[in-house]
Design an enzyme around this catalytic site. Structure first.
Site, PDB file in Angstrom:
ATOM      1  NE  ARG A   1      -3.008   0.373   3.224  1.00 19.29           N
ATOM      2  CZ  ARG A   1      -2.506   0.746   4.424  1.00 19.29           C
ATOM      3  NH1 ARG A   1      -2.054   1.973   4.595  1.00 19.29           N
ATOM      4  NH2 ARG A   1      -2.483  -0.098   5.415  1.00 19.29           N
TER       5      ARG A   1
ATOM      6  CE1 TYR B   1     -15.131  10.174 -18.443  1.00 24.18           C
ATOM      7  CE2 TYR B   1     -14.968  10.090 -16.062  1.00 24.18           C
ATOM      8  CZ  TYR B   1     -15.167   9.459 -17.271  1.00 24.18           C
ATOM      9  OH  TYR B   1     -15.391   8.119 -17.300  1.00 24.18           O
TER      10      TYR B   1
ATOM     11  CG  ASP C   1      -8.323  14.652 -16.650  1.00 21.08           C
ATOM     12  OD1 ASP C   1      -7.620  14.048 -17.481  1.00 21.08           O
ATOM     13  OD2 ASP C   1      -9.375  14.181 -16.176  1.00 21.08           O
TER      14      ASP C   1
ATOM     15  CE  LYS D   1     -11.375   6.554 -20.023  1.00 17.68           C
ATOM     16  NZ  LYS D   1     -11.681   7.853 -19.444  1.00 17.68           N
TER      17      LYS D   1
HETATM   18  C1  LIG Z   1     -12.150   8.354 -18.210  1.00 15.47           C
HETATM   19  C2  LIG Z   1     -11.783   9.685 -17.681  1.00 15.47           C
HETATM   20  C3  LIG Z   1     -11.633   9.904 -16.307  1.00 15.47           C
HETATM   21  C4  LIG Z   1     -11.888   8.810 -15.285  1.00 15.47           C
HETATM   22  O1  LIG Z   1     -10.959   7.789 -15.375  1.00 15.47           O
HETATM   23  P1  LIG Z   1     -11.283   6.263 -14.935  1.00 15.47           P
HETATM   24  O2  LIG Z   1     -10.028   5.554 -15.269  1.00 15.47           O
HETATM   25  O3  LIG Z   1     -12.486   5.824 -15.687  1.00 15.47           O
HETATM   26  O4  LIG Z   1     -11.542   6.320 -13.447  1.00 15.47           O
HETATM   27  C5  LIG Z   1     -11.260  11.159 -15.888  1.00 15.47           C
HETATM   28  N1  LIG Z   1     -11.052  12.169 -16.758  1.00 15.47           N
HETATM   29  C6  LIG Z   1     -11.199  12.001 -18.090  1.00 15.47           C
HETATM   30  C7  LIG Z   1     -10.954  13.147 -18.994  1.00 15.47           C
HETATM   31  C8  LIG Z   1     -11.568  10.765 -18.595  1.00 15.47           C
HETATM   32  O5  LIG Z   1     -11.734  10.608 -19.920  1.00 15.47           O
END
Ligand SMILES: *Cc1c(COP(=O)(O)O)cnc(C)c1O
Length: 394
Positions: free
Chosen positions: A55, A109, A182, A207
């Site tokens: 952890r 998002y 992000d 992604k």
């Molecule tokens: C998919 C996504 C998230 C969330 O990520 P997860 O891996 O699904 O928890 C956050 N920000 C953006 C821009 C995303 O496309």
């Protein structure tokens, strides 16, 4: 060294004994053993580098963290169980010693909006939203709200607007706020927000980074002042990534620059093709010279790379026509998520913006005829052929 080289080498081949594995193995161990109790004591006390409990730290995660730190140009990184876990941990690290107020982009998002409104706001943290593409509005909102943290995405979803990350970084810094970006849609191949003044960069590695639709993972990359807090939070509440997911993510990242270049090339071609199609009313693509933020894109993005996302509006279509169009697609996968090797399509009105009232959606520019396409790395002619046959009957 170029990012395309670092994506393949960074993080691997850490010397842990007489032989060195060429690629980092999956360390499934929950804890780590030392012959010498004094040594374990120093590792526990963090006086000596080493692993004691997964952890806190894990060698598979450590390799991925070193890789992402290198790609985004930060001081350190934290591998998390999902993008949302990374966002939540970064927000908490930002607010630890600052006013409990977040100023966020009004286009985010969906789950990020939920975290802000359903998790942070009920804890007493003030949450406000602003159009990050309107610099004067951002400046005014920072002055009025005095936030402890400013949060935005490098490309908004689903209209793919691009804010001036460097200018917003200056405004946040001048107000003493932490700035989190992000970079899931942008990726470090196109734009590196830490180099433009961000304190932390977060990713849904699910992604483009992992890229194959087979792993859920998140990363927070941090500057030096926030890194100790980020790790403290992670040790305390354990949002950590599992070592198998870490391995899959790292394996994906080795080909990420190669894939991303193809995503970008294919998306440019698809956007151009859609623009000339009689059934298409409007195309949203950051590489379009007519895009509202074209000047920012030219200034901040790597030349010729505009991302793999294309949103478009089908002329005269409503929910029923959009459903029929999507059902006719044979190659493009109808599913949520993005950034996978395969092309994917979703309908924002039904998914990400389902909860937004129709009038507000209209004001945001998210209309009933809008679909969001994540262009994959297939042969582009096959993607175009699939779109053509599905559009034919509109
Ligand atoms: C998919 C996504 C998230 C969330 O990520 P997860 O891996 O699904 O928890 C956050 N920000 C953006 C821009 C995303 O496309």
């Amino acid at each position: 060294m170029d990012i395309r080289t670092r994506a393949i080498h960074a993080g691997d081949r850490k010397k842990a004994g007489p032989h060195v594995p060429v690629t980092t193995p999956i360390y499934t161990a929950a804890s780590f053993f030392y012959e010498d109790m004094e040594q374990l004591d120093r590792v526990f006390g963090r006086e000596q580098a080493g692993y004691c409990y997964s952890r806190y730290d894990n060698p598979s995660n450590g390799a991925l963290e070193e890789l992402m730190r290198s790609l985004e140009g930060g001081h350190g990184a934290l591998a998390c169980a999902s993008g949302m876990a990374a966002i939540q941990t970064a927000l908490m690290a930002a607010l630890t010693e600052r006013p409990k107020a977040i100023l966020a982009a009004d286009a985010l998002y969906g789950a990020t909006i939920s975290v802000l409104l359903k998790v942070f706001a009920p804890l007493g943290i003030e949450v406000a939203f602003v159009d990050m593409c309107d610099l004067a509005a951002v400046e005014a909102a920072i002055a009025a709200r005095r936030p402890g943290c400013v949060l935005m995405e490098t490309m908004s979803n689903p209209l793919l607007r691009v804010g001036q990350v460097d200018r917003i970084a200056q405004l946040a810094r001048a107000a003493g706020a932490a700035f989190i970006v992000d970079n899931t849609f942008g990726t470090p191949l196109l734009i590196r927000p830490m180099e433009l003044g961000a304190n932390m960069v977060v990713h849904s590695a699910t992604k483009y980074l992992a890229g194959h639709g087979d792993v859920l993972a998140g990363i927070a990359v941090s500057d030096e002042p926030h890194y100790a807090t980020l790790r403290m939070l992670s040790r305390a509440y354990g949002p950590v990534l599992g070592p198998f997911e870490s391995y899959l993510t790292m394996r994906g990242i080795k080909t990420f620059p190669l894939r991303m270049e193809r995503h970008c090339a294919n998306a440019s071609r698809v956007a151009q093709w859609l623009k000339e199609h009689p059934s298409i009313e409007r195309v949203h693509f950051p590489g379009d010279p007519g895009h509202p933020d074209a000047a920012t894109v030219r200034r901040l993005f790597a030349p010729g790379l505009y991302g793999g996302m294309v949103s478009f509006e089908i002329r005269g279509a409503h929910r029923a026509e959009i459903f029929r169009f999507m059902e006719r697609l044979k190659l493009v996968v109808r599913a949520t998520s993005l950034g996978d090797v395969h092309s994917m399509i979703l309908y924002p009105v039904m998914s990400s913006h389902r909860e937004v009232p129709p009038e507000q959606r209209e004001r945001m520019g998210i209309r009933d005829n809008l679909v969001r396409l994540s262009v994959g790395i297939e042969a582009v002619e096959d993607i175009l052929e699939d779109l053509e046959q599905a559009l034919e009957l509109e």
